[in-house]
Design a protein around this motif. Structure first.
Motif, mmCIF file in Angstrom:
data_model
loop_
_atom_site.group_PDB
_atom_site.id
_atom_site.type_symbol
_atom_site.label_atom_id
_atom_site.label_comp_id
_atom_site.label_asym_id
_atom_site.label_seq_id
_atom_site.Cartn_x
_atom_site.Cartn_y
_atom_site.Cartn_z
ATOM 1 N N UNK A 1 85.586 66.110 -14.353
ATOM 2 C CA UNK A 1 85.851 64.832 -14.999
ATOM 3 C C UNK A 1 86.725 65.049 -16.232
ATOM 4 N N UNK A 2 87.791 64.285 -16.302
ATOM 5 C CA UNK A 2 88.640 64.300 -17.487
ATOM 6 C C UNK A 2 88.014 63.341 -18.487
ATOM 7 N N UNK A 3 87.761 63.824 -19.701
ATOM 8 C CA UNK A 3 87.056 63.013 -20.693
ATOM 9 C C UNK A 3 87.906 62.848 -21.948
ATOM 10 N N UNK A 4 88.260 61.604 -22.254
ATOM 11 C CA UNK A 4 88.984 61.313 -23.489
ATOM 12 C C UNK A 4 87.987 60.949 -24.564
ATOM 13 N N UNK B 1 87.473 60.275 -14.345
ATOM 14 C CA UNK B 1 87.991 60.028 -15.684
ATOM 15 C C UNK B 1 87.092 59.069 -16.451
ATOM 16 N N UNK B 2 86.954 59.338 -17.732
ATOM 17 C CA UNK B 2 86.189 58.428 -18.583
ATOM 18 C C UNK B 2 86.579 58.625 -20.039
ATOM 19 N N UNK B 3 86.555 57.541 -20.804
ATOM 20 C CA UNK B 3 86.752 57.663 -22.245
ATOM 21 C C UNK B 3 85.395 57.542 -22.925
ATOM 22 N N UNK B 4 85.162 58.393 -23.899
ATOM 23 C CA UNK B 4 83.847 58.443 -24.547
ATOM 24 C C UNK B 4 83.981 58.448 -26.062
ATOM 25 N N UNK B 5 82.852 58.212 -26.708
ATOM 26 C CA UNK B 5 82.749 58.466 -28.141
ATOM 27 C C UNK B 5 81.385 59.085 -28.391
ATOM 28 N N UNK C 1 78.059 57.066 -29.328
ATOM 29 C CA UNK C 1 77.258 57.203 -28.109
ATOM 30 C C UNK C 1 77.814 56.310 -26.994
ATOM 31 N N UNK C 2 79.112 56.230 -26.921
ATOM 32 C CA UNK C 2 79.767 55.395 -25.926
ATOM 33 C C UNK C 2 80.120 56.208 -24.686
ATOM 34 N N UNK C 3 79.549 55.818 -23.553
ATOM 35 C CA UNK C 3 79.882 56.427 -22.252
ATOM 36 C C UNK C 3 79.477 57.894 -22.085
ATOM 37 N N UNK C 4 78.818 58.470 -23.063
ATOM 38 C CA UNK C 4 78.474 59.886 -22.954
ATOM 39 C C UNK C 4 77.472 60.097 -21.822
ATOM 40 N N UNK C 5 76.434 59.274 -21.873
ATOM 41 C CA UNK C 5 75.405 59.302 -20.843
ATOM 42 C C UNK C 5 76.041 59.088 -19.459
ATOM 43 N N UNK C 6 76.886 58.081 -19.389
ATOM 44 C CA UNK C 6 77.527 57.727 -18.119
ATOM 45 C C UNK C 6 78.387 58.872 -17.591
ATOM 46 N N UNK C 7 79.138 59.498 -18.482
ATOM 47 C CA UNK C 7 80.037 60.571 -18.048
ATOM 48 C C UNK C 7 79.255 61.724 -17.422
ATOM 49 N N UNK C 8 78.237 62.196 -18.127
ATOM 50 C CA UNK C 8 77.453 63.314 -17.596
ATOM 51 C C UNK C 8 76.713 62.914 -16.318
ATOM 52 N N UNK D 1 95.735 54.205 -19.797
ATOM 53 C CA UNK D 1 96.428 54.183 -18.504
ATOM 54 C C UNK D 1 97.080 55.515 -18.167
ATOM 55 N N UNK D 2 97.648 56.136 -19.201
ATOM 56 C CA UNK D 2 98.324 57.419 -19.005
ATOM 57 C C UNK D 2 97.331 58.485 -18.508
ATOM 58 N N UNK D 3 96.168 58.509 -19.149
ATOM 59 C CA UNK D 3 95.158 59.503 -18.771
ATOM 60 C C UNK D 3 94.582 59.200 -17.396
ATOM 61 N N UNK D 4 94.396 57.919 -17.138
ATOM 62 C CA UNK D 4 93.835 57.479 -15.865
ATOM 63 C C UNK D 4 94.755 57.875 -14.712
#
Lengths: 217, 414
Positions: free
Chosen positions: A122-125, A152-156, A160-167, A139-142
């Protein structure tokens, strides 16, 4: 959020690696996922560190063993020794520093050189909270992730944004690969003999281990 | 630490003759029994690390100090010329240049450098097309190489000892950045490797003068630079890890076999301990205590001469070991090494035996509970915060003796 379970109570153990340039937030992504912590005073990673956390996928407990590596290029030869046996990878860049995204290509190559071809990537921004400093458009990363056939996912980690979801997404995908493999082999994944090692790929060392001692879910 | 045994200010002052010659022998014993009083730590470290010869006088040292300060200023001026942020009180955390030498227009860089600061002959960027005003791309590989490390230093400086009040001040952060940046130009072969900020940070805190801090750090790096040096695909520390493997094989073959069986025969799990000398396993104060104990134990009175002689190989100062040295002026570890008569072998640093003593301490746990490398790392990481510096040192000394004895028995001819 699923309740934390005892450390040794799991059905599957998956090894993940966290890679990417120095300072993109790998260690904080890990501490956010493993301990729900974010440390503003976090130190640079020297060598390799790791943490674990178990989550539920379908009716199974999946334990993730996540290896966090140093980002500086000169140490890659050493840290890549820890890629061995990884079935998943989070390749992290910093959405506010374009150069860390440009280096993704190199990391991807290294990952493919050292791991099995079936590894789930997974590519993680990360640092998506730095909205005013955004340097890599989503869009570029996607588009890049699609081209390279990675998730692909963008996180913070901070928010705590999308971290849980990404893993969770990575672990779920690995779980699917593993159960599909088991089905292909004519086995019902839930009925595997105890202690059977399920190979995700062809190499023996790239494996997801079904726990030997405890199979009760 | 037992305060009664600490090297106090009074004891330290009384160890000097009226001219300023230091009787280091009696001082060393105090240091490895009880550490150094914090108020004199910096000046004692300068001797332990070989910045000065204990036999020198106050006058001689004053002169050397002044010369070194001037040399540092010259080095720093050159760095400032190449990259004006050096010495400006600011620093960068994003690259200012690409690998082919093209200046980058990263928004973070512009923010950090407040733009106009970067527009100098050597870093001037061409926005859009080549204008007549701009200089050609930098072609000096050394300068490019150096500039490529500057943001990495910045990224690490902002993550070094940030829980300490000292680093709440921006000027102290940039001091750390300046010293590491100048060092990475001074020692181009090593440049900057992650971990060096952990080693340099205490120097910045203990030595008020930036130049003094630089030279003290430079002396520390004489011992450690080999670990950070990269040749091809290998990192220098791997040779110390190899030594560690040999030591464990000799003093605890069963443990070595088990670690090897788990895939840890390369001892990479000890990487961090050797690279930053237990700074991550110990609190800030305890790691300084451990460091001074190590240096006192390892002390070689010829250190200064070895470092100052231009022909000596900086990587292997022991090679040129000067003939006559009073063993009374040596640290205990060094003395025992000399007495063992093992002079033909490459001497091992005490840090290798320190790691070995930590492994030995955890031996039972490692043998019974470690089923994989992850367990090994977990068991060793559990030492974080509860490692006893003094116990580790005496453990290391014991293992060193055992090792010398066994090696001697195996090679009776040498």
């Amino acid at each position: 959020m699923a309740a934390y379970r005892a450390d040794d109570d799991y059905d599957y153990l998956f090894k993940l690696v966290l890679i990417g340039d120095s300072g993109v937030g790998k260690s904080n992504l890990l501490s956010r996922f493993a301990k729900n912590e974010f440390n503003l005073e976090s130190k640079s990673t020297i060598g390799v560190e790791f943490a674990t956390r178990s989550i539920r996928v379908d009716d199974k407990i999946v334990k993730a063993q996540i290896w966090d590596t140093a980002g500086q290029e000169r140490y890659r030869a050493i840290t890549s020794a820890y890629y061995r046996g990884a079935v998943g990878a989070l390749l992290v860049y910093d959405t506010s520093r374009h150069v860390t995204f440009e280096n993704v290509e190199r990391w991807l190559k290294e990952l493919r050189d050292h791991t099995d071809q079936n590894i789930v990537i997974m590519l993680v921004g990360n640092k998506a909270d730095l909205r005013h400093l955004r340097a890599v458009p989503t869009e570029e990363a996607k588009a890049y992730a699609e081209k390279e056939n990675t998730y692909f996912m963008e996180t913070s980690a901070l928010e705590a944004l999308n971290v849980e979801t990404a893993f969770t997404e990575v672990l779920t995908q690995i779980y699917h690969v593993v159960s599909r493999k088991a089905l292909d082999a004519g086995n019902d994944p839930s009925a595997l003999p105890k202690g059977q090692t399920i190979n995700v790929g062809s190499k023996d060392d790239v494996s997801a281990v079904k726990k030997t001692t405890c199979c009760s879910a | 630490m037992q305060s009664g045994k600490t090297l106090s200010v009074r004891k330290w002052r009384s160890a000097f003759s009226p001219e300023g010659c230091l009787d280091i022998g009696q001082t060393l014993g105090r240091i490895y029994r009880g550490g150094i009083h914090p108020s004199i730590r910096g000046e004692v470290w300068e001797f332990l690390l070989g910045c000065f010869d204990p036999k020198s006088t106050y006058e001689e040292r004053k002169e050397i100090r002044l010369m070194r300060r001037e040399e540092y200023i010259r080095l720093k001026e050159l760095c400032t010329y190449m990259f004006p942020l050096v010495g400006s009180g600011k620093f960068i955390t994003a690259p200012v240049i690409t690998e082919d030498g093209t200046p980058t227009q990263d928004p973070i860089v512009l923010l950090e450098a407040s733009h106009e600061k970067l527009l100098t002959p050597t870093t001037q960027a061409t926005v859009g097309s080549d204008s007549a005003m701009s200089c050609p791309k930098e072609d000096d590989k050394k300068i490019i190489q150096w500039k490529l490390t500057l943001h990495q230093i910045g990224l690490d400086v902002v993550r070094t000892d940030r829980t300490l009040m000292f680093y709440e001040k921006q000027e102290n952060l940039s001091k750390l950045w300046d010293v590491l940046s100048v060092y990475s130009w001074f020692d181009k072969e090593v440049g900057y490797g992650q971990g060096m900020s952990d080693l340099c940070s205490p120097m910045i805190m203990l030595l008020e003068d930036e130049a003094d801090a630089f030279w003290c750090f430079e002396r520390l790096m004489r011992r450690l630079r080999g670990n950070f040096k990269c040749v091809g695909n290998s990192v220098g520390v791997e040779s110390q890890l190899c030594n560690l493997a040999n030591v464990i094989q000799v003093v605890d073959p069963k443990l070595h076999k088990h670690l090897d069986y788990l895939g840890g025969g390369d001892y990479l799990f000890a990487f961090r301990m050797l690279m930053v000398l237990f700074r991550r396993e110990l609190s800030f104060g305890d790691s300084l205590f451990l460091w001074e104990m190590m240096w006192a134990l390892e002390y070689d009175p010829n250190l200064y001469t070895l470092y100052e002689e231009p022909e000596s190989d900086p990587d292997r100062p022991e090679d040129t070991k000067v003939k006559s040295k009073s063993s009374r002026q040596c640290g205990k570890y060094e003395r025992e090494y000399i007495r063992s008569g093992a002079k033909n072998d490459e001497p091992l640093p005490i840090s290798v035996f320190l790691v070995a003593s930590v492994l030995k301490e955890k031996s039972v746990k490692l043998l019974t509970e470690a089923k994989g490398l992850d367990d090994v790392l977990k068991i060793l990481n559990d030492t974080s915060g509860n490692l006893d510096a003094r116990k580790a040192c005496s453990g290391a000394m014991k293992l060193h003796r055992k090792y010398l004895k066994k090696v001697k028995l195996e090679k009776p001819s040498s």
